[in-house]
Design a protein around this motif. Sequence first.
Motif, short mmCIF file in Angstrom:
data_model
loop_
_atom_site.label_atom_id
_atom_site.label_comp_id
_atom_site.label_asym_id
_atom_site.label_seq_id
_atom_site.Cartn_x
_atom_site.Cartn_y
_atom_site.Cartn_z
N ALA A 135 0.30 -0.82 -0.65
CA ALA A 135 0.14 0.02 -0.15
C ALA A 135 0.84 1.30 0.11
N ILE A 136 0.08 2.29 -0.35
CA ILE A 136 0.97 3.94 -0.54
C ILE A 136 0.28 4.44 1.13
N VAL A 137 0.88 5.00 1.65
CA VAL A 137 0.04 5.80 2.70
C VAL A 137 0.19 7.20 2.42
N THR A 138 -0.78 7.70 2.04
CA THR A 138 -1.01 9.57 1.76
C THR A 138 -1.09 10.20 3.01
N THR A 139 -0.85 11.13 2.62
CA THR A 139 -1.27 12.09 3.66
C THR A 139 -0.91 13.88 3.24
N GLY A 140 -2.00 14.91 3.75
CA GLY A 140 -1.28 16.11 2.94
C GLY A 140 -2.06 16.36 1.71
N THR A 141 -2.43 17.93 1.62
CA THR A 141 -2.30 18.77 0.95
C THR A 141 -1.68 19.31 -0.24
N ALA A 142 -2.05 19.63 -1.32
CA ALA A 142 -1.23 20.70 -2.39
C ALA A 142 0.58 20.42 -2.22
N GLY A 143 1.54 21.51 -2.22
CA GLY A 143 2.83 21.26 -1.47
C GLY A 143 3.57 20.58 -0.44
N GLY A 144 2.20 20.01 0.67
CA GLY A 144 2.52 19.58 1.71
C GLY A 144 2.17 18.04 1.48
N ARG A 145 1.46 17.53 0.81
CA ARG A 145 1.43 16.20 0.23
C ARG A 145 2.29 15.44 0.97
N ARG A 146 2.47 13.73 0.95
CA ARG A 146 3.16 13.17 1.87
C ARG A 146 2.83 11.35 1.98
N GLY A 147 4.04 10.88 1.13
CA GLY A 147 3.70 9.32 1.29
C GLY A 147 4.70 8.51 0.57
N LEU A 148 4.49 7.09 1.24
CA LEU A 148 5.74 6.23 1.10
C LEU A 148 4.95 4.53 1.39
N THR A 149 5.32 4.03 0.54
CA THR A 149 5.02 2.19 0.85
C THR A 149 5.07 1.57 1.35
N GLN B 211 11.10 8.33 11.13
CA GLN B 211 12.50 8.95 10.37
C GLN B 211 11.64 9.55 9.12
N SER B 212 10.42 9.09 8.27
CA SER B 212 10.19 8.91 7.22
C SER B 212 9.61 10.27 7.06
N GLU B 213 9.73 11.11 5.71
CA GLU B 213 8.90 12.58 5.77
C GLU B 213 6.99 12.12 6.00
N ALA B 214 6.38 11.41 5.74
CA ALA B 214 5.18 11.22 5.84
C ALA B 214 4.63 10.98 7.34
N HIS B 215 5.72 10.29 8.48
CA HIS B 215 5.94 10.12 9.78
C HIS B 215 4.80 11.69 10.68
#
Length: 181
Positions: free
Chosen positions: A32-46, A67-71
């Motif tokens: 899965a890809i976990v995603t969050t945020g809007t516009a320029g603040g979108r972040r996600g990881l597998t 340590q991930s950006e999405a955290h």
Amino acid sequence: MTHWSSPAIGNMPSIQPADFRQAMRYLASGVAIVTTGTAGGRRGLTVSSVTSICMEPPCLLVGINAQSEAHDAILASGSFAINLLHSDQEDLALRFGGQEGVKGVHRFGTASWTQGVVNVPLLSNALCAIECVLYDHKIIGTHRIFIGRIVAARAGHGNPLINFQGALRTLPVAKFCAECR
């Protein structure tokens, strides 16, 4: 932090990381890809660490490296999506897994995304997209366990992409006749 331990086994050493990694290769799991945020603040990881917890309230659990950006983005927004991938989306799994060296909002550039009811990015052609509000979270070692209360879900179609023995694979879904469903 308090850890539960039986007096009889409390002093036993943990398994070595390499042995743990090898053992987990035998646990087939959805990708899965976990995603969050809007516009320029979108972040996600597998991820391949998504688990359902309960029906009342409907919740799931996902483990994410601290340590991930999405955290931090999930903590800031209080919401996230789980986009389950189908067998034709291995390239997205690798992209969001960091294989291409792409980070941040730039990971979203090769696929079609919409914003969900809690304003998180949803992969337009995901096998299934599940939207969550943050219900609880806890740090365990290098990761944080996020528990999401599910507020919306939509199903697509296709065969699931799975991780087994360190490789991305597909799991063919048996075809049933319309009357058998």
